[in-house]
Scaffold this active site. Sequence first.
Site, mmCIF file in Angstrom:
data_model
loop_
_atom_site.group_PDB
_atom_site.id
_atom_site.type_symbol
_atom_site.label_atom_id
_atom_site.label_comp_id
_atom_site.label_asym_id
_atom_site.label_seq_id
_atom_site.Cartn_x
_atom_site.Cartn_y
_atom_site.Cartn_z
ATOM 1 N N TYR A 33 33.283 30.151 39.898
ATOM 2 C CA TYR A 33 34.306 30.456 38.901
ATOM 3 C C TYR A 33 34.857 29.220 38.208
ATOM 4 O O TYR A 33 35.624 29.325 37.245
ATOM 5 C CB TYR A 33 35.469 31.211 39.553
ATOM 6 C CG TYR A 33 35.061 32.554 40.110
ATOM 7 C CD1 TYR A 33 34.787 33.625 39.264
ATOM 8 C CD2 TYR A 33 34.935 32.751 41.483
ATOM 9 C CE1 TYR A 33 34.405 34.858 39.770
ATOM 10 C CE2 TYR A 33 34.552 33.986 42.001
ATOM 11 C CZ TYR A 33 34.283 35.032 41.141
ATOM 12 O OH TYR A 33 33.900 36.249 41.640
ATOM 13 N N HIS A 38 38.801 32.533 32.845
ATOM 14 C CA HIS A 38 39.824 33.126 33.704
ATOM 15 C C HIS A 38 40.494 32.072 34.585
ATOM 16 O O HIS A 38 41.537 32.350 35.178
ATOM 17 C CB HIS A 38 39.153 34.192 34.586
ATOM 18 C CG HIS A 38 39.975 35.434 34.758
ATOM 19 N ND1 HIS A 38 41.018 35.807 33.921
ATOM 20 C CD2 HIS A 38 39.910 36.436 35.694
ATOM 21 C CE1 HIS A 38 41.536 36.956 34.328
ATOM 22 N NE2 HIS A 38 40.897 37.349 35.412
ATOM 23 N N PHE A 83 41.996 35.092 45.158
ATOM 24 C CA PHE A 83 41.349 35.760 44.036
ATOM 25 C C PHE A 83 42.442 36.331 43.132
ATOM 26 O O PHE A 83 43.521 36.716 43.585
ATOM 27 C CB PHE A 83 40.327 36.833 44.448
ATOM 28 C CG PHE A 83 39.065 36.200 44.994
ATOM 29 C CD1 PHE A 83 38.087 35.714 44.138
ATOM 30 C CD2 PHE A 83 38.896 36.041 46.365
ATOM 31 C CE1 PHE A 83 36.952 35.098 44.635
ATOM 32 C CE2 PHE A 83 37.767 35.419 46.875
ATOM 33 C CZ PHE A 83 36.794 34.944 46.003
ATOM 34 N N ASN A 85 43.329 38.966 41.398
ATOM 35 C CA ASN A 85 44.054 40.234 41.437
ATOM 36 C C ASN A 85 45.046 40.343 42.585
ATOM 37 O O ASN A 85 45.833 41.289 42.641
ATOM 38 C CB ASN A 85 43.058 41.408 41.512
ATOM 39 C CG ASN A 85 42.213 41.489 40.255
ATOM 40 O OD1 ASN A 85 42.381 40.712 39.325
ATOM 41 N ND2 ASN A 85 41.293 42.439 40.221
ATOM 42 N N ASN A 131 45.860 41.186 35.483
ATOM 43 C CA ASN A 131 45.967 41.647 36.871
ATOM 44 C C ASN A 131 46.654 40.647 37.795
ATOM 45 O O ASN A 131 47.336 41.037 38.745
ATOM 46 C CB ASN A 131 44.585 42.006 37.424
ATOM 47 C CG ASN A 131 44.066 43.295 36.816
ATOM 48 O OD1 ASN A 131 44.844 44.155 36.419
ATOM 49 N ND2 ASN A 131 42.758 43.433 36.726
#
Length: 215
Positions: A33, A38, A83, A85, A131
């Site tokens: 990631y 994001h 993470f 969310n 989120n």
Amino acid sequence: MGANAPGCKAAAAAAGSQKPWLFVGLGNPGRMYKGTRHNIGFEMIDAIAEAEGISVSSKQFKAMVGKGLIGDVPVMLAKPQTFMNASGESVGQLVSYFKIPLDQLVVIYDDLDLPFAKLRLLPKGGHGGHNGMRSIIDHLKQSRDFPRLRIGIGRPPGDTGVISFVLRSFTKQEQEELDFTLRRGLQAVRIILQEGFNKGATFVNTPQPSETLST
């Protein structure tokens, strides 16, 4: 040196009694990631840490955390490792344990609804469909009264889905633009801490000459 010592001690005591500001950048942990849209919140925290010589290397409450001073103001920098969310699991615990006033919690995250590389600094608000922010609001007992620095990543082009878009890396040209945005974000953080939130918001939210020309 002896003459200065009491003053130094007094300054240290004042900093010690002052509640730190908590800057939280949102993202996903793991190499796959790194450098994706994001994770721009993580990049902003890294930029602040590097510029101010703060090591974000200790693991506390499911986050990588660093503590230090910016000017004479105590700060904490955090990158939740839950993470995206589930970011609130970490942020809720950090706020509770360190007794951070909500007006000294600044959450930094990517925003699809802002043009690419644009910044917006607001004193409070909803989650806007993000989120990570939804999770944080849930874990702060539905309070939305904390500042947030949003970094625009733009909208997906054509038929590109949102999920694949936000997990995509930046192009070289985009990264160059972003580097400028991150420097501007760092300036904003310094202004917030030295001159107050409203001055920081004015600095961030006032269009720059290049923006007024392009509109």
